[in-house]
Design an enzyme around this catalytic site. Structure first.
Site, PDB file in Angstrom:
ATOM      1  CG  HIS A 138       2.089   5.546  12.766  1.00 44.47           C
ATOM      2  ND1 HIS A 138       1.143   4.572  12.597  1.00 44.47           N
ATOM      3  CD2 HIS A 138       1.453   6.722  12.503  1.00 44.47           C
ATOM      4  CE1 HIS A 138      -0.017   5.131  12.268  1.00 44.47           C
ATOM      5  NE2 HIS A 138       0.156   6.449  12.198  1.00 44.47           N
ATOM      6  CB  THR A 181      -2.381   0.102  10.662  1.00 43.07           C
ATOM      7  OG1 THR A 181      -2.295   0.441   9.273  1.00 43.07           O
ATOM      8  CG2 THR A 181      -1.380   0.940  11.433  1.00 43.07           C
ATOM      9  CB  SER A 187      -5.177   7.230   6.035  1.00 40.79           C
ATOM     10  OG  SER A 187      -5.447   7.095   7.415  1.00 40.79           O
ATOM     11  CE1 TYR A 236      -3.980   3.483  12.485  1.00 38.82           C
ATOM     12  CE2 TYR A 236      -5.324   5.078  11.297  1.00 38.82           C
ATOM     13  CZ  TYR A 236      -4.114   4.699  11.836  1.00 38.82           C
ATOM     14  OH  TYR A 236      -3.028   5.530  11.740  1.00 38.82           O
ATOM     15  CE  LYS A 281       1.977   2.509   6.943  1.00 35.77           C
ATOM     16  NZ  LYS A 281       2.248   3.152   8.240  1.00 35.77           N
TER      17      LYS A 281
END
Length: 413
Positions: free
Chosen positions: A300, A186, A136, A160, A276
């Site tokens: 999520h 994402t 992540s 992100y 995603k």
């Protein structure tokens, strides 16, 4: 009438064999875990409440997570009969590469707060099992260290788009340089969801000592010893911390991201790009028209919009619309290998597990992650054998019925 006699000691010892006790407490603990729920119970005992609830919890009333898990429970399987299933093939090609199993490890943030081995344990375990590992943007191990932990396996990166675009661009470049082959762009986190357990627990990054956290730590001294005697948390993207998870997300995320940002990142990334957080059929169709390589149906893990669509319910329709144009992967709510088999049967190319892996991590570090993967893998194989299919490609919608609980009301026109 049964004739009775005094027991023969020799015969007794032939019938009763004593199991040699293991001196490894962690190994004993993990060996007793037969399901992911068992690992969750161990994790809850061994992890401070704030860290456990950060993993275990979801947004607001946690309806999205509850419904996602219930959707998998509401599956009816339809097995074939009289087929040779002495061996089954669980391998899968996903996003241009191989996986020994039809699932990989999902991206999770702040993972070293769950257990100090963090993403390194997850990446190493994934590599040993032959499945992909996803780091992540909010991971607590660097891109380069994850690569070192899983040098020969498949590593994926979840991105992100930050308010400071140069941070995101730099992460894309570093992940590409480290040989990560797939990027998850994402799209479901313009702002942080209301994760009420974290607020009630006063959960912050880094953890702050209060009377409540100290009291909760007393029966779990091993967690604090690990936390205080290992290297300082290193984040993949955040250069400074301080505040609740929601505050950190809101300070970093950009609610203005749009399709232009997707195009920019796509132009920078040399590998496979996957979006995603897709939650509607029209969005899946638009992304297919744009030519992305894949999508992840995900809410999520229920951690953003509560009452969001259940990805498993959405799966069949999305696969019908775009399954020939891109790869459809699913996450949220997976707690059993049978859930994974059901998803593949309804058209998912691949699946991702997040909490299931973290429960193992909290229960026993790297060994706990190994145990979680083994549990899921055994359940996948056994379910396939009981359905009497020898490969994942043999699975189809005829093997699964989604039983209905939540049915939309018809509105009068």
């Amino acid at each position: 009438m049964v004739k009775r006699q005094l027991p023969n000691p020799r015969e007794v010892f032939e019938l009763v064999q004593f199991k040699r006790p293991s001196l490894d407490a962690r190994a004993r603990r993990l060996a007793g875990a037969l399901t992911i729920e068992d690992l969750r119970a161990i994790a809850k005992r061994r992890t401070p409440a704030a860290a456990f609830d950060y993993t275990d919890g979801a947004a607001e009333g946690e309806l999205s997570l509850t419904r996602a898990r219930q959707a998998f429970r509401d599956v009816e399987f339809h097995p074939s009969i009289l087929r040779d299933v002495s061996t089954v093939d669980t391998t899968r090609t996903a996003f241009g590469g191989p996986s020994a199993l039809p699932f990989g490890i999902a991206p999770t943030g702040f993972t070293r707060l769950m257990h100090t081995e963090g993403e390194s344990a997850g990446a190493a375990a994934a590599g040993a099992a032959g499945i992909p590992f996803t780091l992540s943007t909010l991971g607590t191990t660097s891109i380069e260290d994850v690569k070192a932990a899983n040098p020969n396996g498949r590593n994926w990166f979840q991105l992100y788009v930050m308010k400071q675009r140069e941070i995101s661009y730099g992460l894309v470049e570093r992940a590409a340089a480290a040989g990560f082959d797939t990027l998850f762009f994402t799209v479901d986190t313009p702002v942080a969801g209301a994760r009420l357990r974290d607020t009630r627990n006063g959960f912050s990054i880094p953890p702050q000592l209060t009377i409540r956290t100290v009291a909760n730590a007393v029966p779990r001294p091993w967690w604090w010893v690990d936390f205080l005697t290992t290297p300082k948390l290193e984040f993949a993207s955040l250069s400074s911390t301080g505040g609740t998870v929601g505050e950190l997300l809101d300070s970093a995320m950009d609610p203005s991201i749009n399709y232009d940002d997707l195009a920019t990142i796509r132009g920078m990334w040399p590998g496979t790009i996957v979006v995603k957080g897709v939650q509607t059929v029209p969005d899946a169709v638009r992304l297919a028209d744009l030519g992305v390589d894949g999508i992840v149906l995900s809410n999520h893990g229920g951690r953003q919009l509560d009452r969001a669509p259940v990805p498993f319910h959405l799966l069949p329709e999305v696969v019908r619309e775009v399954g020939n144009d891109l790869e459809v992967t699913i996450d949220t709510g997976i707690m059993n290998g049978a859930d994974i088999v059901a998803a593949v049967a309804l058209g998912a190319r691949f699946t991702l597990v997040g909490r299931a892996y973290l429960y193992g991590l909290m229960a026993g570090g790297r060994q706990g992650v190994d145990r979680a993967i083994t549990i899921l893998a055994d359940q996948v194989r056994r379910t396939m054998q009981l359905l009497q299919v020898t490969s994942l490609d043999e699975l189809g919608p005829h093997h699964v019925t989604q039983l209905q609980r939540l049915v939309p009301r018809r509105l009068e026109s």
